[in-house]
Write a protein that holds these residues in place. Structure first.
Motif, PDB file in Angstrom:
ATOM      1  N   ALA A  74       0.836  -1.191   0.000  1.00 54.11           N
ATOM      2  CA  ALA A  74       0.000   0.000   0.000  1.00 54.11           C
ATOM      3  C   ALA A  74       0.873   1.244   0.000  1.00 54.11           C
ATOM      4  O   ALA A  74       2.023   1.212   0.404  1.00 54.11           O
ATOM      5  CB  ALA A  74      -0.923   0.014   1.207  1.00 54.11           C
ATOM      6  N   PHE A  75       0.303   2.328  -0.480  1.00 54.93           N
ATOM      7  CA  PHE A  75       0.993   3.619  -0.462  1.00 54.93           C
ATOM      8  C   PHE A  75       0.019   4.681   0.044  1.00 54.93           C
ATOM      9  O   PHE A  75      -1.152   4.692  -0.287  1.00 54.93           O
ATOM     10  CB  PHE A  75       1.485   3.959  -1.874  1.00 54.93           C
ATOM     11  CG  PHE A  75       1.276   5.377  -2.256  1.00 54.93           C
ATOM     12  CD1 PHE A  75       2.036   6.371  -1.662  1.00 54.93           C
ATOM     13  CD2 PHE A  75       0.306   5.723  -3.159  1.00 54.93           C
ATOM     14  CE1 PHE A  75       1.822   7.695  -2.002  1.00 54.93           C
ATOM     15  CE2 PHE A  75       0.086   7.043  -3.498  1.00 54.93           C
ATOM     16  CZ  PHE A  75       0.855   8.028  -2.919  1.00 54.93           C
ATOM     17  N   PHE A  76       0.514   5.575   0.875  1.00 55.03           N
ATOM     18  CA  PHE A  76      -0.329   6.631   1.415  1.00 55.03           C
ATOM     19  C   PHE A  76       0.333   7.991   1.227  1.00 55.03           C
ATOM     20  O   PHE A  76       1.548   8.067   1.075  1.00 55.03           O
ATOM     21  CB  PHE A  76      -0.505   6.494   2.930  1.00 55.03           C
ATOM     22  CG  PHE A  76      -1.039   5.184   3.382  1.00 55.03           C
ATOM     23  CD1 PHE A  76      -2.389   4.998   3.554  1.00 55.03           C
ATOM     24  CD2 PHE A  76      -0.179   4.151   3.666  1.00 55.03           C
ATOM     25  CE1 PHE A  76      -2.873   3.793   4.008  1.00 55.03           C
ATOM     26  CE2 PHE A  76      -0.656   2.947   4.117  1.00 55.03           C
ATOM     27  CZ  PHE A  76      -2.005   2.764   4.290  1.00 55.03           C
ATOM     28  N   GLY A  77      -0.474   9.035   1.343  1.00 51.21           N
ATOM     29  CA  GLY A  77       0.037  10.390   1.497  1.00 51.21           C
ATOM     30  C   GLY A  77       0.563  10.991   0.225  1.00 51.21           C
ATOM     31  O   GLY A  77      -0.095  10.966  -0.803  1.00 51.21           O
ATOM     32  N   THR A  78       1.769  11.532   0.260  1.00 50.28           N
ATOM     33  CA  THR A  78       2.289  12.263  -0.895  1.00 50.28           C
ATOM     34  C   THR A  78       3.618  11.699  -1.380  1.00 50.28           C
ATOM     35  O   THR A  78       4.201  12.207  -2.320  1.00 50.28           O
ATOM     36  CB  THR A  78       2.513  13.744  -0.535  1.00 50.28           C
ATOM     37  OG1 THR A  78       3.325  13.804   0.631  1.00 50.28           O
ATOM     38  CG2 THR A  78       1.197  14.436  -0.265  1.00 50.28           C
ATOM     39  N   LEU A  81       3.569  10.615  -4.987  1.00 46.39           N
ATOM     40  CA  LEU A  81       2.814  11.532  -5.834  1.00 46.39           C
ATOM     41  C   LEU A  81       3.796  12.332  -6.676  1.00 46.39           C
ATOM     42  O   LEU A  81       4.474  13.222  -6.190  1.00 46.39           O
ATOM     43  CB  LEU A  81       1.997  12.488  -4.970  1.00 46.39           C
ATOM     44  CG  LEU A  81       0.539  12.125  -4.709  1.00 46.39           C
ATOM     45  CD1 LEU A  81      -0.094  13.160  -3.797  1.00 46.39           C
ATOM     46  CD2 LEU A  81      -0.216  12.045  -6.013  1.00 46.39           C
ATOM     47  N   ARG A  92      -0.609  15.490 -11.187  1.00 47.95           N
ATOM     48  CA  ARG A  92      -0.028  14.763 -10.067  1.00 47.95           C
ATOM     49  C   ARG A  92      -0.420  13.304 -10.241  1.00 47.95           C
ATOM     50  O   ARG A  92      -1.599  12.956 -10.197  1.00 47.95           O
ATOM     51  CB  ARG A  92      -0.527  15.304  -8.736  1.00 47.95           C
ATOM     52  CG  ARG A  92      -0.295  16.815  -8.641  1.00 47.95           C
ATOM     53  CD  ARG A  92      -0.225  17.280  -7.225  1.00 47.95           C
ATOM     54  NE  ARG A  92      -1.324  16.793  -6.418  1.00 47.95           N
ATOM     55  CZ  ARG A  92      -1.252  16.611  -5.108  1.00 47.95           C
ATOM     56  NH1 ARG A  92      -0.112  16.855  -4.486  1.00 47.95           N
ATOM     57  NH2 ARG A  92      -2.282  16.194  -4.440  1.00 47.95           N
ATOM     58  N   VAL A  94      -0.581   9.474  -9.173  1.00 47.18           N
ATOM     59  CA  VAL A  94      -0.606   8.670  -7.943  1.00 47.18           C
ATOM     60  C   VAL A  94       0.127   7.344  -8.153  1.00 47.18           C
ATOM     61  O   VAL A  94      -0.084   6.677  -9.152  1.00 47.18           O
ATOM     62  CB  VAL A  94      -2.064   8.398  -7.511  1.00 47.18           C
ATOM     63  CG1 VAL A  94      -2.103   7.471  -6.314  1.00 47.18           C
ATOM     64  CG2 VAL A  94      -2.777   9.701  -7.213  1.00 47.18           C
ATOM     65  N   ARG A  98       5.131   2.703  -8.816  1.00 45.80           N
ATOM     66  CA  ARG A  98       4.698   1.349  -8.511  1.00 45.80           C
ATOM     67  C   ARG A  98       4.846   0.454  -9.737  1.00 45.80           C
ATOM     68  O   ARG A  98       4.229   0.695 -10.770  1.00 45.80           O
ATOM     69  CB  ARG A  98       3.238   1.377  -8.079  1.00 45.80           C
ATOM     70  CG  ARG A  98       2.724   0.042  -7.585  1.00 45.80           C
ATOM     71  CD  ARG A  98       1.219   0.135  -7.396  1.00 45.80           C
ATOM     72  NE  ARG A  98       0.693  -1.074  -6.826  1.00 45.80           N
ATOM     73  CZ  ARG A  98       0.572  -1.299  -5.527  1.00 45.80           C
ATOM     74  NH1 ARG A  98       0.971  -0.379  -4.688  1.00 45.80           N
ATOM     75  NH2 ARG A  98       0.086  -2.432  -5.079  1.00 45.80           N
ATOM     76  N   ARG A 101       1.629  -1.500 -11.930  1.00 48.22           N
ATOM     77  CA  ARG A 101       0.313  -1.079 -11.468  1.00 48.22           C
ATOM     78  C   ARG A 101      -0.676  -1.146 -12.628  1.00 48.22           C
ATOM     79  O   ARG A 101      -0.278  -1.080 -13.798  1.00 48.22           O
ATOM     80  CB  ARG A 101       0.355   0.325 -10.868  1.00 48.22           C
ATOM     81  CG  ARG A 101       0.635   1.417 -11.869  1.00 48.22           C
ATOM     82  CD  ARG A 101       0.649   2.795 -11.180  1.00 48.22           C
ATOM     83  NE  ARG A 101       0.209   3.806 -12.117  1.00 48.22           N
ATOM     84  CZ  ARG A 101       0.981   4.321 -13.039  1.00 48.22           C
ATOM     85  NH1 ARG A 101       2.241   3.946 -13.142  1.00 48.22           N
ATOM     86  NH2 ARG A 101       0.499   5.222 -13.888  1.00 48.22           N
ATOM     87  N   LEU A 103      -3.503   0.721 -12.993  1.00 49.65           N
ATOM     88  CA  LEU A 103      -4.404   1.867 -12.991  1.00 49.65           C
ATOM     89  C   LEU A 103      -3.558   3.134 -13.021  1.00 49.65           C
ATOM     90  O   LEU A 103      -2.541   3.211 -12.340  1.00 49.65           O
ATOM     91  CB  LEU A 103      -5.205   1.807 -11.689  1.00 49.65           C
ATOM     92  CG  LEU A 103      -6.474   2.580 -11.500  1.00 49.65           C
ATOM     93  CD1 LEU A 103      -7.492   2.204 -12.551  1.00 49.65           C
ATOM     94  CD2 LEU A 103      -7.016   2.285 -10.117  1.00 49.65           C
ATOM     95  N   LEU A 105      -3.960   6.968 -11.998  1.00 50.18           N
ATOM     96  CA  LEU A 105      -4.837   7.898 -11.299  1.00 50.18           C
ATOM     97  C   LEU A 105      -4.152   9.257 -11.302  1.00 50.18           C
ATOM     98  O   LEU A 105      -2.999   9.373 -10.888  1.00 50.18           O
ATOM     99  CB  LEU A 105      -5.066   7.398  -9.867  1.00 50.18           C
ATOM    100  CG  LEU A 105      -6.149   8.086  -9.052  1.00 50.18           C
ATOM    101  CD1 LEU A 105      -7.508   7.979  -9.722  1.00 50.18           C
ATOM    102  CD2 LEU A 105      -6.202   7.492  -7.660  1.00 50.18           C
ATOM    103  N   HIS A 107      -4.369  13.632 -10.692  1.00 51.22           N
ATOM    104  CA  HIS A 107      -4.983  14.868 -10.216  1.00 51.22           C
ATOM    105  C   HIS A 107      -4.529  15.946 -11.187  1.00 51.22           C
ATOM    106  O   HIS A 107      -3.364  16.318 -11.203  1.00 51.22           O
ATOM    107  CB  HIS A 107      -4.495  15.154  -8.786  1.00 51.22           C
ATOM    108  CG  HIS A 107      -5.203  16.297  -8.132  1.00 51.22           C
ATOM    109  ND1 HIS A 107      -5.088  16.554  -6.789  1.00 51.22           N
ATOM    110  CD2 HIS A 107      -6.030  17.231  -8.628  1.00 51.22           C
ATOM    111  CE1 HIS A 107      -5.807  17.623  -6.484  1.00 51.22           C
ATOM    112  NE2 HIS A 107      -6.394  18.046  -7.585  1.00 51.22           N
ATOM    113  N   ILE A 174     -10.094  14.915 -11.165  1.00 52.58           N
ATOM    114  CA  ILE A 174      -9.458  13.643 -10.820  1.00 52.58           C
ATOM    115  C   ILE A 174      -9.840  12.655 -11.918  1.00 52.58           C
ATOM    116  O   ILE A 174     -11.025  12.466 -12.204  1.00 52.58           O
ATOM    117  CB  ILE A 174      -9.949  13.086  -9.476  1.00 52.58           C
ATOM    118  CG1 ILE A 174      -9.832  14.111  -8.366  1.00 52.58           C
ATOM    119  CG2 ILE A 174      -9.198  11.804  -9.136  1.00 52.58           C
ATOM    120  CD1 ILE A 174      -8.440  14.459  -7.985  1.00 52.58           C
TER     121      ILE A 174
END
Lengths: 182, 182
Positions: A74-78, A81, A92, A94, A98, A101, A103, A105, A107, A174
């Motif tokens: 898992a990855f969280f936060g920034t 980014l 940005r 996400v 990775r 991956r 997907l 995603l 911003h 998004i």
DNA sequence: GTAACTCGTCTAGGATTTTAAACGCCATGA
DNA sequence: TCATGGCGTTTAAAATCCTAGACGAGTTAC
């Protein structure tokens, strides 16, 4: 071959707790074939691989979507980014680094008057998005539409498309697309 | 066979505007083989089908996930935005009715204190999201983290996960996952 | 001990895929 | 008109897949 059909099949078979003979019986093939496939001694025809998977049961799509190695993380936060683009159009991304991956995603932030370029974009896959703020003009395959906050879009990316900020303020979106072409 | 490898391949090839010979050249096989496969006169081995798809390029997983019936279409605005959930947790699903879509795109809104439930969620695929407003507590595979506006997350959906609004105000998120489990 | 069972592997040969080369058709152009 | 070159299809022969049956190893029961 990087697919490693043999390891995939062995993984599936043992996950379901079946012997080669039992799977062969359910699938209507011989146990020898299962053995040969699992050792990558042959590359099965699509039709016989389908027969084998019908014995589990599992679809070809699922079979080839299996990710053997992936220790799920898992990855969280920034941290992952990644900032891309320029003042006109900033992105940005996400989970950029990775590996493998499935997907993309994004911003996205369009400055006043900014667009994805003069040319229309076209690539493989599907994409969709939701407008957060501002107003964006979206052209897809001949049709044009202006979207505001809370509105959304979704289309096959093969259709030529273009985004342009036609409002008086920056526009934020998004968006997601699969497979990752970014 | 209900897979119809031939029609799939012909669809892929023509979508990319290639002739049988051109695709064969890129893939390192003969044009005759492409012809036979497209007519379903043979069921190709996985290795040769992979060689052919490498010429496009497209993965076996994508190939078998293709939805033939779906003519590429676009959707705008709010027409196919389906509202789900309740006052605690409301969801707006983009392009909900689209048959065979490859992506789930959600606009989520968590009321103060709302969560995805007592149990942890776990399913196949990958998912990610970006926080628009408010503060959300995200627990994934043992790790917990609170995210605010502009922050993002991404993880393999097999990891048990749970979302909870720990802020004083509603929390909005745009999220995406593939394959569509929603 | 050995008989009876299961397991995954191996091998010869029939069945199927794949190649290499031709075929017929339709354009384009000299 | 006749070549030239593109297209998808077809066909014999080579390569590969798949089956039927045998094999050795491990387990269980007597």
């Amino acid at each position: 071959m990087s697919i490693d059909v043999g390891a995939r099949l062995r993984s599936v078979r043992t996950t379901f707790g079946l012997s080669q003979r039992e799977l062969a019986r359910r699938a209507g093939v011989t146990n020898g074939l299962i053995s040969l496939i699992e050792q990558n001694r042959v590359s099965p025809s699509v039709s016989s691989l389908k027969k084998v998977l019908d014995g589990v049961p599992m679809s070809l799509a699922e079979f080839f979507t299996l990710d053997l190695s992936a220790a799920p993380q898992a990855f969280f936060g920034t941290r992952e980014l990644v900032e891309l683009g320029n003042e006109e159009l900033s992105l940005r991304l996400v989970a950029a680094q990775r590996p493998g991956r499935q997907l993309t995603l994004l911003h996205e932030r369009y400055a006043e008057g900014a667009a994805t370029g003069e040319e229309m974009l076209a690539h493989r896959g599907e994409e969709g998005g939701v407008v957060i703020s501002g107003r964006i003009e979206l052209t897809v395959g001949g049709a044009t539409r202006v979207l505001g906050p809370g509105e959304a879009y979704y289309f096959a990316s093969e259709l030529p498309h273009r985004f342009r900020n036609v409002g008086r303020e920056p526009c934020e979106i998004i968006s997601a697309c699969t497979p990752p072409t970014f």
